[in-house]
Design a protein around this motif. Structure first.
Motif, PDB file in Angstrom:
ATOM      1  N   LEU A 155      11.716   9.798 -14.056  1.00 32.58           N
ATOM      2  CA  LEU A 155      10.975   9.904 -12.588  1.00 32.58           C
ATOM      3  C   LEU A 155       9.414   9.529 -12.700  1.00 32.58           C
ATOM      4  O   LEU A 155       9.057   8.764 -11.937  1.00 32.58           O
ATOM      5  CB  LEU A 155      11.243  11.036 -11.893  1.00 32.58           C
ATOM      6  N   LEU A 156       8.843   9.969 -13.804  1.00 30.27           N
ATOM      7  CA  LEU A 156       7.510   9.670 -14.047  1.00 30.27           C
ATOM      8  C   LEU A 156       7.257   8.347 -14.510  1.00 30.27           C
ATOM      9  O   LEU A 156       6.430   7.581 -14.004  1.00 30.27           O
ATOM     10  CB  LEU A 156       6.945  10.493 -15.310  1.00 30.27           C
ATOM     11  N   ALA A 157       8.021   7.871 -15.373  1.00 30.60           N
ATOM     12  CA  ALA A 157       8.007   6.243 -15.548  1.00 30.60           C
ATOM     13  C   ALA A 157       8.218   5.396 -14.279  1.00 30.60           C
ATOM     14  O   ALA A 157       7.559   4.175 -14.337  1.00 30.60           O
ATOM     15  CB  ALA A 157       8.923   5.939 -16.681  1.00 30.60           C
ATOM     16  N   LEU A 158       9.013   5.799 -13.598  1.00 30.62           N
ATOM     17  CA  LEU A 158       9.461   4.838 -12.158  1.00 30.62           C
ATOM     18  C   LEU A 158       8.257   5.021 -11.468  1.00 30.62           C
ATOM     19  O   LEU A 158       7.892   4.043 -10.947  1.00 30.62           O
ATOM     20  CB  LEU A 158      10.577   5.475 -11.595  1.00 30.62           C
ATOM     21  N   ALA A 159       7.710   6.198 -11.223  1.00 30.40           N
ATOM     22  CA  ALA A 159       6.503   6.514 -10.457  1.00 30.40           C
ATOM     23  C   ALA A 159       5.248   5.473 -10.942  1.00 30.40           C
ATOM     24  O   ALA A 159       4.543   4.650 -10.141  1.00 30.40           O
ATOM     25  CB  ALA A 159       6.187   7.664 -10.442  1.00 30.40           C
TER      26      ALA A 159
ATOM     27  N   GLY B  91       6.055   2.030 -10.078  1.00 29.77           N
ATOM     28  CA  GLY B  91       5.724   1.689  -8.785  1.00 29.77           C
ATOM     29  C   GLY B  91       4.239   1.568  -8.498  1.00 29.77           C
ATOM     30  O   GLY B  91       3.671   0.758  -7.541  1.00 29.77           O
ATOM     31  N   ASN B  92       3.359   2.617  -9.265  1.00 27.05           N
ATOM     32  CA  ASN B  92       2.108   2.559  -9.192  1.00 27.05           C
ATOM     33  C   ASN B  92       1.425   1.214  -9.358  1.00 27.05           C
ATOM     34  O   ASN B  92       0.593   0.726  -8.784  1.00 27.05           O
ATOM     35  CB  ASN B  92       1.395   3.743  -9.899  1.00 27.05           C
ATOM     36  N   ALA B  93       1.764   0.689 -10.616  1.00 24.47           N
ATOM     37  CA  ALA B  93       1.199  -0.475 -11.233  1.00 24.47           C
ATOM     38  C   ALA B  93       1.560  -1.569 -10.289  1.00 24.47           C
ATOM     39  O   ALA B  93       0.511  -2.913  -9.923  1.00 24.47           O
ATOM     40  CB  ALA B  93       1.851  -0.744 -12.528  1.00 24.47           C
TER      41      ALA B  93
ATOM     42  N   GLY C 210       0.842  -1.311  -0.003  1.00 26.98           N
ATOM     43  CA  GLY C 210       0.076  -0.021   0.092  1.00 26.98           C
ATOM     44  C   GLY C 210       0.957   1.206  -0.125  1.00 26.98           C
ATOM     45  O   GLY C 210       0.514   2.112  -0.617  1.00 26.98           O
ATOM     46  N   LEU C 211       1.982   1.130   0.749  1.00 28.01           N
ATOM     47  CA  LEU C 211       2.849   2.649   0.723  1.00 28.01           C
ATOM     48  C   LEU C 211       3.384   2.691  -0.651  1.00 28.01           C
ATOM     49  O   LEU C 211       3.652   3.617  -1.100  1.00 28.01           O
ATOM     50  CB  LEU C 211       3.763   2.311   1.905  1.00 28.01           C
ATOM     51  N   LEU C 212       3.808   1.520  -1.313  1.00 28.71           N
ATOM     52  CA  LEU C 212       4.613   1.457  -2.617  1.00 28.71           C
ATOM     53  C   LEU C 212       3.527   2.353  -3.633  1.00 28.71           C
ATOM     54  O   LEU C 212       3.773   3.241  -4.383  1.00 28.71           O
ATOM     55  CB  LEU C 212       5.008   0.414  -3.045  1.00 28.71           C
ATOM     56  N   HIS C 213       2.319   1.730  -3.687  1.00 26.81           N
ATOM     57  CA  HIS C 213       1.035   2.343  -4.462  1.00 26.81           C
ATOM     58  C   HIS C 213       0.826   3.719  -3.838  1.00 26.81           C
ATOM     59  O   HIS C 213       0.880   4.452  -5.124  1.00 26.81           O
ATOM     60  CB  HIS C 213      -0.188   1.646  -4.250  1.00 26.81           C
ATOM     61  N   PHE C 214       0.490   4.106  -3.023  1.00 30.16           N
ATOM     62  CA  PHE C 214      -0.025   5.496  -2.501  1.00 30.16           C
ATOM     63  C   PHE C 214       1.287   6.661  -2.877  1.00 30.16           C
ATOM     64  O   PHE C 214       1.030   7.685  -3.265  1.00 30.16           O
ATOM     65  CB  PHE C 214      -0.314   5.576  -1.318  1.00 30.16           C
ATOM     66  N   LEU C 215       2.225   6.098  -2.332  1.00 33.28           N
ATOM     67  CA  LEU C 215       3.780   6.987  -2.479  1.00 33.28           C
ATOM     68  C   LEU C 215       3.883   7.302  -3.965  1.00 33.28           C
ATOM     69  O   LEU C 215       4.400   8.479  -4.292  1.00 33.28           O
ATOM     70  CB  LEU C 215       4.862   6.517  -1.661  1.00 33.28           C
ATOM     71  N   SER C 216       3.820   6.173  -4.883  1.00 34.01           N
ATOM     72  CA  SER C 216       3.762   6.238  -6.062  1.00 34.01           C
ATOM     73  C   SER C 216       2.976   7.181  -6.780  1.00 34.01           C
ATOM     74  O   SER C 216       3.334   8.048  -7.597  1.00 34.01           O
ATOM     75  CB  SER C 216       3.977   5.078  -6.932  1.00 34.01           C
TER      76      SER C 216
ATOM     77  N   GLY D  30       2.618  -1.699  -6.896  1.00 39.40           N
ATOM     78  CA  GLY D  30       1.836  -1.696  -5.789  1.00 39.40           C
ATOM     79  C   GLY D  30       0.299  -2.055  -5.653  1.00 39.40           C
ATOM     80  O   GLY D  30      -0.022  -2.591  -4.892  1.00 39.40           O
ATOM     81  N   ASP D  31      -0.077  -1.326  -6.906  1.00 35.73           N
ATOM     82  CA  ASP D  31      -1.461  -1.642  -6.507  1.00 35.73           C
ATOM     83  C   ASP D  31      -1.929  -3.011  -7.044  1.00 35.73           C
ATOM     84  O   ASP D  31      -2.838  -3.658  -6.279  1.00 35.73           O
ATOM     85  CB  ASP D  31      -2.122  -0.843  -7.923  1.00 35.73           C
ATOM     86  N   THR D  32      -1.325  -3.685  -7.914  1.00 41.81           N
ATOM     87  CA  THR D  32      -1.283  -5.306  -8.166  1.00 41.81           C
ATOM     88  C   THR D  32      -1.232  -6.095  -6.837  1.00 41.81           C
ATOM     89  O   THR D  32      -2.364  -6.755  -6.531  1.00 41.81           O
ATOM     90  CB  THR D  32      -0.787  -5.597  -9.143  1.00 41.81           C
ATOM     91  N   PHE D  33      -0.346  -5.802  -6.264  1.00 42.73           N
ATOM     92  CA  PHE D  33      -0.039  -7.069  -5.165  1.00 42.73           C
ATOM     93  C   PHE D  33      -0.657  -6.215  -3.880  1.00 42.73           C
ATOM     94  O   PHE D  33      -1.074  -7.046  -2.952  1.00 42.73           O
ATOM     95  CB  PHE D  33       1.635  -6.798  -4.919  1.00 42.73           C
ATOM     96  N   LEU D  34      -1.069  -4.887  -3.686  1.00 40.77           N
ATOM     97  CA  LEU D  34      -1.885  -4.606  -2.820  1.00 40.77           C
ATOM     98  C   LEU D  34      -3.373  -5.212  -2.777  1.00 40.77           C
ATOM     99  O   LEU D  34      -3.922  -5.837  -1.819  1.00 40.77           O
ATOM    100  CB  LEU D  34      -2.048  -2.937  -2.602  1.00 40.77           C
ATOM    101  N   HIS D  35      -3.810  -5.249  -4.007  1.00 38.54           N
ATOM    102  CA  HIS D  35      -4.961  -5.753  -4.290  1.00 38.54           C
ATOM    103  C   HIS D  35      -5.037  -7.346  -3.548  1.00 38.54           C
ATOM    104  O   HIS D  35      -5.751  -7.817  -3.076  1.00 38.54           O
ATOM    105  CB  HIS D  35      -5.450  -5.752  -5.728  1.00 38.54           C
TER     106      HIS D  35
END
Length: 629
Positions: free
Chosen positions: A76-80, A83-85, A41-47, A87-92
Motif C-alpha cells: 500500500l505504501l508503494a502504491l501511495a 500515486g503521489n509521484a 490534484g485529488l490523486l496527489h493529495f489523497l495519495s 499526481g504531483d507531476t501531472f498536477l503541476h
C-alpha cells in the motif's frame, strides 16, 4: 486548450462588470482544464494523505509481529508513493497550462480591445496602466485561475481525511475533525486587511509604472531641458512608496503564515497529548496513534493551499478589476455600423463645426486649440471616441458605415504617430490602393536624409527599405520620425487623408518641399491638413479657420492674414499689444514668410542644379569660361 494551441481562435466576450465576475468568467471558460487539474490534484493529495494510514498499519504489524500485514502495508505504501509521484507531476503540468492559457486569454482580450478602441483608449486610461495590466496583472490573474482547482482538491482531501479519521478512530478523529476547520478558517478575519494593503501596493506600483513609462517616452526632451534629475527624484519617491506599501503588505502575510504554522503545531500537541492518554488507558493502539498523528502532520500540506488561495485572490482581485475596467470600455458608436460596407467619395462635411472639405482639393484647417484640433481630426475619421453628430462623406454618415470601411475611406494621422520596430519595408507594408509606390511616398515626404541615416545605422542593409527601425524610431529625430509616418500615410492613398500637424518638427525649408510634394502627390484626392504653418497654408486650395468650435472664416491664406485678426493671431502668434501697434504689418510679414520659404526652396534647388551642371562640364570647358570671363 493546450499551450501549443495558443493563441485562441476567439478569446470570447468577457464579463467585465466587475473584477470578481471577470475572474469567474475566466474560470468557467477553462472548465475542462480546471477539472483535469482537480482530478490530478485529488490523486496527489489523497495519495499523500494515505501515507499515514500505511505507516500506522506497518507499525501495528510490527507490534503484533504479523508479516502478512507488514507486506500488505509495504504494498500500500508503494502504491501511495506511485500515486503521489504521478499526481504531483501531472498536477503541476495541468496547473501551469491553466495559468498560461488564462494569461494568454486576458492578453488577447486586451490586445483586441486596444485595437478596437484605438487612440480613444489612452484618452480614458493612462498608457502606463495599460502596460501594467497587460504584464504584471495578467500573471496575477492567471495565478488565481490556476490555484482554484488545487485549492478545491486540497479542501476535498481535508474533508475526506476528517471523515476517514472519524471512522478509523472516533476518539481522536473528533479532535481532528473540529481542529482542521478551525485551522482553515482562522485567518479569515485578517484577509480584508491584507487585501486592502495589497490594493494599496498595486495602486502605488501602477503609478510608478506610469511615471516610468512617461519618463522613458520623453527622455530625449528631458535631456534637452536638463530635467532628468527632477524626474529621477519623482520616480525615486514613487519607488519608495511602493517599497513601503510592499513591506506593510508583507507584514500582514507573514502574520497569516505564522498563524498557519502555529495553529497546526498546537493541534499536533493536543492530538499527541490526548492520544497518549488514550493509549495508556488501552482505548487505542500504538498504530492508531501513529496514524492519527501522521495524518494531522500531513494535513499541514493541503492546508497551505488555503493561505495560497487567499493570497492569490487578494492580489488578483485588484488586477482583475483594472483589467475589467479596460475591457468594459466601448466606443461612442457601433463599430459594426448600420449600413452595408461601401466606399463613398465626395465632399467631407462636419455638421458640428460646419467644416467642409471639397472633393479633390487640399484644405488647410487652422484651429487655435491643439486639443480641439485633435478631437476634430478624430471626428473627421468617423466613429470618434466622444458622442456627437456624424461626419458626412458625400452625404453618407461615416458612423453608420462599418469601422473598416470608414477607415478605408478616411485615414487620419494624428500629431503623434507611432513607428513600430522592424524594417522600413515592413513599416510601409500597409493596406493601400496600389496607386502610390514607396518611392513616391518617401520622395513627397522628403525622406532622403532619413533613408541615408537608416542605411548608415544598418550596415548589412544594401537596400534602404531593408534598413531596420528601432523601437518607436528612437534612433531618429522627431522630424525624421514625422516624415516616415507621413510617407506611410501617403502610400495608403485613401479617398480622404486627414493630417494633424504633419510638419511641426521639421525646418521651414523641408516643410516647404513637403507641402509641394504632398500637393502634387495628392492631386485629385481630398486632403485635410490641420496646421498653423504659413508655408503649408499658402499652398492649400482653401483655408478654414475654426474658432470656438465653429467655422469662422474661409478663404486663401494671404487674404485671411490681411482681413481676419483671429486668423492672424493664430498663424503669426500675434499678441493683443502687437495688434494694437500694427497687426497689418505683421500680417504682411506673415504673408511674406510663405514666399520667402518658397524662394529658399527654389534657391536650394538652383544651387543643386548648378552643381550638377558644373560636374557635367569638363575641365577644358571650365577653363574656357574663366578665360572668357
Amino acid at each position: 486548450m493546450q499551450i501549443q494551441d495558443l493563441p485562441y481562435p476567439d478569446p470570447g466576450v468577457p464579463d467585465a462588470r466587475s473584477g470578481p465576475r471577470f475572474l469567474w468568467w475566466l474560470g468557467r471558460n477553462q472548465l475542462r482544464g480546471q477539472l483535469r487539474s482537480l482530478a490530478w490534484g485529488l490523486l496527489h493529495f489523497l495519495s499523500v494523505s494515505s501515507l499515514p494510514f500505511c505507516v500506522g498499519v506497518a507499525v501495528q504489524a510490527v507490534v503484533d509481529r504479523s508479516g502478512e500485514r507488514l507486506a500488505l502495508a509495504g504494498g500500500l505504501l508503494a502504491l501511495a508513493c506511485a500515486g503521489n509521484a504521478i499526481g504531483d507531476t501531472f498536477l503541476h503540468r495541468a496547473a501551469i497550462t491553466n495559468w498560461i492559457t488564462a494569461a494568454a486569454r486576458v492578453q488577447q482580450l486586451l490586445a483586441r480591445k486596444t485595437a478596437y478602441l484605438g487612440s480613444a483608449l489612452t484618452r480614458r486610461v493612462a498608457a502606463g496602466e495599460v502596460v501594467a495590466v497587460s504584464t504584471g496583472d495578467v500573471e496575477k490573474i492567471g495565478w488565481f485561475v490556476e490555484a482554484i482547482s488545487r485549492f478545491t482538491a486540497a479542501a476535498v482531501t481535508i474533508v475526506v481525511v476528517c471523515v476517514a479519521l472519524l471512522v478509523y478512530q472516533p476518539a481522536l478523529g473528533i479532535v481532528v475533525a473540529v481542529g482542521l476547520p478551525v485551522l482553515a478558517l482562522a485567518v479569515l478575519p485578517l484577509l480584508p486587511r491584507a487585501t486592502r494593503r495589497a490594493d494599496v501596493q498595486r495602486e502605488k506600483a501602477g503609478r510608478a509604472t506610469e511615471l516610468a513609462s512617461d519618463t522613458v517616452a520623453g527622455l530625449r526632451v528631458l535631456r534637452g531641458i536638463g530635467g532628468e534629475e527632477l524626474f529621477l527624484d519623482r520616480y525615486r519617491r514613487a519607488s519608495q512608496d511602493v517599497r513601503h506599501a510592499a513591506v506593510r503588505s508583507a507584514r500582514m502575510w507573514s502574520l497569516i503564515s505564522a498563524i498557519q504554522v502555529l495553529l497546526p503545531g498546537l493541534l499536533l500537541i493536543a492530538v499527541v497529548w490526548y492520544g497518549v492518554h488514550l493509549a495508556r488507558e488501552g482505548r487505542i493502539t500504538v498504530g492508531e496513534l501513529v496514524t492519527v498523528y501522521s495524518s494531522v502532520m500531513i494535513m499541514t500540506y493541503p492546508l497551505r493551499h488555503f493561505e495560497e488561495i487567499a493570497m492569490a485572490y487578494s492580489f488578483s482581485r485588484p488586477s482583475a478589476k483594472r483589467a475589467a475596467r479596460v475591457l468594459s470600455l466601448e466606443r461612442a458608436t457601433d463599430a459594426g455600423g448600420s449600413r452595408a460596407a461601401e466606399l463613398p467619395a465626395g465632399d467631407l462635411y462636419d455638421p458640428a463645426t460646419g467644416l467642409r472639405a471639397p472633393s479633390g482639393l487640399l484644405t488647410a484647417v487652422v484651429c487655435g486649440d491643439p486639443d480641439a484640433a485633435g478631437r476634430l481630426a478624430e471626428r473627421l475619421g468617423g466613429h470618434p471616441s466622444e458622442p456627437g453628430p456624424a461626419v458626412l462623406l458625400d452625404g453618407t454618415p461615416l458612423d453608420e458605415l462599418p469601422l473598416d470601411s470608414a477607415r478605408t475611406a478616411v485615414l487620419v494621422q494624428d500629431k503623434d504617430p507611432v513607428l513600430l520596430s522592424g524594417t522600413l519595408r515592413e513599416l510601409l507594408d500597409v493596406p493601400a490602393s496600389g496607386a502610390v509606390g514607396a518611392g513616391e511616398a518617401l520622395a513627397a515626404a522628403q525622406c532622403g536624409d532619413v533613408l541615408a541615416a537608416l542605411v548608415e545605422g544598418s550596415l548589412d542593409a544594401e537596400d534602404p527599405l531593408d534598413a531596420r527601425i528601432t523601437e518607436r524610431g528612437r534612433s531618429l529625430s522627431g522630424g525624421q520620425r514625422q516624415r516616415l509616418a507621413l510617407a506611410r500615410s501617403l502610400i495608403t492613398d485613401p479617398e480622404v487623408l486627414v493630417l494633424d500637424e504633419p510638419t511641426s518638427a521639421v525646418d521651414s525649408h523641408t516643410e516647404a518641399r513637403i507641402a509641394e510634394g504632398v500637393r502634387e502627390l495628392r492631386a485629385g484626392r481630398t486632403t485635410v491638413v490641420f496646421t498653423s504653418s504659413p508655408l503649408l497654408l499658402d499652398r492649400a486650395d482653401r483655408v478654414v479657420l475654426v474658432h470656438e468650435g465653429t467655422v469662422a472664416a474661409v478663404g486663401p491664406h494671404r487674404d485671411l492674414v490681411h482681413t481676419d485678426s483671429r486668423y492672424r493671431a493664430v498663424v503669426t502668434r500675434e499678441t493683443d499689444e502687437e495688434t494694437a501697434l500694427g497687426g497689418t504689418a505683421l500680417g504682411d510679414v506673415a504673408a511674406g514668410e510663405a514666399a520667402l520659404g518658397d524662394l529658399r526652396a527654389r534657391a536650394t534647388d538652383g544651387r543643386a542644379g548648378a552643381r550638377r551642371e558644373l560636374d557635367e562640364l569638363g575641365l577644358e570647358e571650365l577653363e574656357e569660361i574663366e578665360e572668357t570671363a
